[in-house]
Design a protein around this motif. Structure first.
Motif, PDB file in Angstrom:
ATOM      1  N   THR A  17       0.835  -1.205   0.000  1.00  0.00           N
ATOM      2  CA  THR A  17       0.000   0.000   0.000  1.00  0.00           C
ATOM      3  C   THR A  17       0.865   1.248   0.000  1.00  0.00           C
ATOM      4  OG1 THR A  17      -1.762  -1.169   1.186  1.00  0.00           O
ATOM      5  CG2 THR A  17      -1.820   1.241   1.219  1.00  0.00           C
TER       6      THR A  17
ATOM      7  N   GLU B 299     -11.256   4.550  -2.193  1.00  0.00           N
ATOM      8  CA  GLU B 299     -11.392   3.839  -3.464  1.00  0.00           C
ATOM      9  C   GLU B 299     -11.639   2.347  -3.242  1.00  0.00           C
ATOM     10  OE1 GLU B 299      -7.974   4.451  -5.894  1.00  0.00           O
ATOM     11  OE2 GLU B 299      -8.144   6.650  -5.895  1.00  0.00           O
ATOM     12  N   ARG B 300     -11.069   1.813  -2.182  1.00  0.00           N
ATOM     13  CA  ARG B 300     -11.137   0.370  -1.944  1.00  0.00           C
ATOM     14  C   ARG B 300     -12.152  -0.017  -0.880  1.00  0.00           C
ATOM     15  NH1 ARG B 300      -4.692  -1.317  -2.281  1.00  0.00           N
ATOM     16  NH2 ARG B 300      -4.391  -0.566  -4.421  1.00  0.00           N
TER      17      ARG B 300
END
Length: 247
Positions: free
Chosen positions: A156, A184-185
């Motif tokens: 990440t 976003e995730r």
């Protein structure tokens, strides 16, 4: 959540930290015992002229050398060398509490979180330090950009390009990147619940507990000019407080 314990990398940026690096690494070793898995420690020696590297090696850490005058670049050298699945950063004069690594592993393993920071508690107390603490807590509460210890999966950190390439406030900018990626995730950027950063008071010990509050008043014009694009004087203050401290 898998019960397997992945390798964890802890990155410590350090500039002339021979008086503090031993206790920082000792706090990581205590946290490793609670975690129960393997932990590697990279101390990134930034322009050190003392025994920081020697002491770090004696305490079982790997040492990397860096000459940049940019804390983001120092941390990113450690990220580049990391072999662990989970990555944590902590400054050399600070300490983590014993359950820190285990809590980070559990939070990341839950799948709910992209990464996060940690609450900060000064290693001693006074009224001006209490005011500093209130300002930090208010900033974290309003922005949600928890700092101090940073933690996330190593991949990440690499996906966001590591720490933001700034000489100051790189922590908040990096937290924003992690928070955006988390949105976003479908994962949250968060803060540890049960553990915290033990925040060094060495600068306050040497320069007085009103140091930062006094600086904000004394250099108010400097901060305004920096916001308008003239960073010359601000960069000198940053050098004195961080890159050339301790001398």
């Amino acid at each position: 959540m898998s019960t397997a314990k992945p390798l964890v990398t802890v990155v410590i940026p350090a500039h002339n930290e021979e008086n503090y690096i031993r206790r920082c690494i000792a706090s990581i070793h205590r946290a490793q015992q609670v975690y129960g898995g393997e932990v590697e420690i990279f101390v990134v020696c930034n322009r050190c002229t003392d025994r920081t590297d020697e002491i770090a090696r004696a305490c079982g850490a790997y040492v990397i050398y860096n000459e940049d005058r940019c804390i983001a670049a120092v941390r990113n050298d450690g990220i580049a060398a990391a072999r662990g699945k989970i990555l944590i950063t902590i400054d050399a004069d600070n300490r983590m509490t014993p359950g820190t690594i285990d809590e980070i592993w559990r939070m990341l393993g839950s799948g709910q979180y992209i990464g996060g920071g940690a609450p900060m508690v000064f290693e001693r107390s006074s009224f001006p330090l209490y005011l500093n603490d209130l300002l930090c807590r208010a900033g974290f509460a309003v922005t949600g950009l928890y700092c101090g210890i940073f933690w996330a999966k190593t991949e990440t950190f690499r996906q966001i390009g590591g720490f933001a390439d700034l000489r100051a406030m790189e922590d908040a900018a990096t937290a924003k990147r992690l928070k955006a990626l988390g949105r976003e995730r479908g994962r949250r950027y968060t803060c540890l619940r049960d553990n915290y950063l033990i925040n060094s008071t060495r600068k306050f010990d040497e320069q007085g507990d009103w140091m930062y509050l006094r600086m904000l008043v004394r250099h108010a014009g400097t901060f305004v000019r920096a916001a308008l694009g003239d960073r010359g004087e601000l960069d000198r203050i940053i050098d004195d407080l961080f890159y050339d401290y301790p001398r």
